[in-house]
Design a protein around this motif. Structure first.
Motif, PDB file in Angstrom:
ATOM      1  N   LYS A 178       0.849  -1.187   0.000  1.00  0.00           N
ATOM      2  CA  LYS A 178       0.000   0.000   0.000  1.00  0.00           C
ATOM      3  C   LYS A 178       0.880   1.230   0.000  1.00  0.00           C
ATOM      4  N   ILE A 228      -7.819   9.713  -9.184  1.00  0.00           N
ATOM      5  CA  ILE A 228      -9.031   9.899  -8.396  1.00  0.00           C
ATOM      6  C   ILE A 228      -9.351  11.388  -8.380  1.00  0.00           C
ATOM      7  N   GLY A 269     -13.114  12.147  -4.414  1.00  0.00           N
ATOM      8  CA  GLY A 269     -12.934  10.712  -4.237  1.00  0.00           C
ATOM      9  C   GLY A 269     -14.044   9.876  -4.841  1.00  0.00           C
ATOM     10  N   THR A 318     -12.930   7.409 -10.189  1.00  0.00           N
ATOM     11  CA  THR A 318     -11.602   6.864 -10.375  1.00  0.00           C
ATOM     12  C   THR A 318     -11.457   6.308 -11.793  1.00  0.00           C
ATOM     13  N   THR A 332      -6.245  -0.344  -6.185  1.00  0.00           N
ATOM     14  CA  THR A 332      -7.329   0.543  -5.783  1.00  0.00           C
ATOM     15  C   THR A 332      -6.751   1.867  -5.305  1.00  0.00           C
ATOM     16  N   ILE A 333      -7.207   2.955  -5.891  1.00  0.00           N
ATOM     17  CA  ILE A 333      -6.799   4.286  -5.455  1.00  0.00           C
ATOM     18  C   ILE A 333      -7.881   4.854  -4.550  1.00  0.00           C
ATOM     19  N   SER A 334      -7.457   5.534  -3.486  1.00  0.00           N
ATOM     20  CA  SER A 334      -8.401   6.151  -2.564  1.00  0.00           C
ATOM     21  C   SER A 334      -7.745   7.387  -1.959  1.00  0.00           C
ATOM     22  N   ARG A 335      -8.546   8.180  -1.276  1.00  0.00           N
ATOM     23  CA  ARG A 335      -7.983   9.389  -0.662  1.00  0.00           C
ATOM     24  C   ARG A 335      -8.715   9.704   0.622  1.00  0.00           C
ATOM     25  N   ASP A 336      -8.005  10.340   1.527  1.00  0.00           N
ATOM     26  CA  ASP A 336      -8.563  10.823   2.778  1.00  0.00           C
ATOM     27  C   ASP A 336      -8.239  12.311   2.826  1.00  0.00           C
ATOM     28  N   VAL A 348      -3.318  10.402  -0.232  1.00  0.00           N
ATOM     29  CA  VAL A 348      -3.849   9.530  -1.269  1.00  0.00           C
ATOM     30  C   VAL A 348      -3.147   8.180  -1.147  1.00  0.00           C
ATOM     31  N   TYR A 349      -3.887   7.118  -1.413  1.00  0.00           N
ATOM     32  CA  TYR A 349      -3.352   5.768  -1.265  1.00  0.00           C
ATOM     33  C   TYR A 349      -3.457   4.999  -2.588  1.00  0.00           C
ATOM     34  N   GLN A 384      -3.572   0.963  -3.084  1.00  0.00           N
ATOM     35  CA  GLN A 384      -3.518  -0.417  -2.604  1.00  0.00           C
ATOM     36  C   GLN A 384      -3.245  -1.319  -3.792  1.00  0.00           C
TER      37      GLN A 384
END
Length: 124
Positions: A19, A51, A55, A58, A69-73, A79-80, A82
């Motif tokens: 990750k 992304i 969020g 994508t 998998t791209i994600s963000r907080d 931004v992540y 995985q």
């Protein structure tokens, strides 16, 4: 501009997971589309995932669809990416990028800020 710092790279066996994280500085970083690109030795820098600022949207490169998998907080300005079921061909330096556009662009020119990159090596 936004300053970006990637982390989380390393050495993993084929089939494993990693990750990646990208920490963004700047109060407006949450307004940017965020992307991941990668560059293998002797090859061009290629799009991996993007992304949008909220969020909610994508896009992925065909080569990683279903595995990454791209994600963000936005509360953490992070931004992540995985990465599961890693393959030796995923070996590359992975770069985080930020861009401002209405479209969810996938070209290098759609992004104005770049991190220094983090190495991901997948052994067979």
């Amino acid at each position: 501009q936004v300053q970006l710092v990637e982390s989380g790279g390393g050495l993993v066996q084929a089939g494993g997971s990693l990750k990646l994280s990208c920490d963004a500085s700047g109060r407006t970083s949450s307004m940017y589309n965020m992307g991941w690109f990668r560059q293998a030795p002797g090859k061009e820098r290629d799009f991996v995932a993007v992304i949008n600022s909220s969020g909610g949207r994508t896009r992925y490169a065909d080569s990683v669809q279903g595995r990454f998998t791209i994600s963000r907080d936005n509360a953490k300005n992070t931004v992540y990416l995985q990465m599961n079921s890693l393959k030796p061909e995923d070996t590359a330096v992975y770069y985080c990028a930020a861009g401002r556009s209405n479209a969810l662009g996938t070209r290098i020119t759609d992004f104005s800020s770049w991190g220094q990159g983090t190495q991901v090596t997948v052994s067979s």
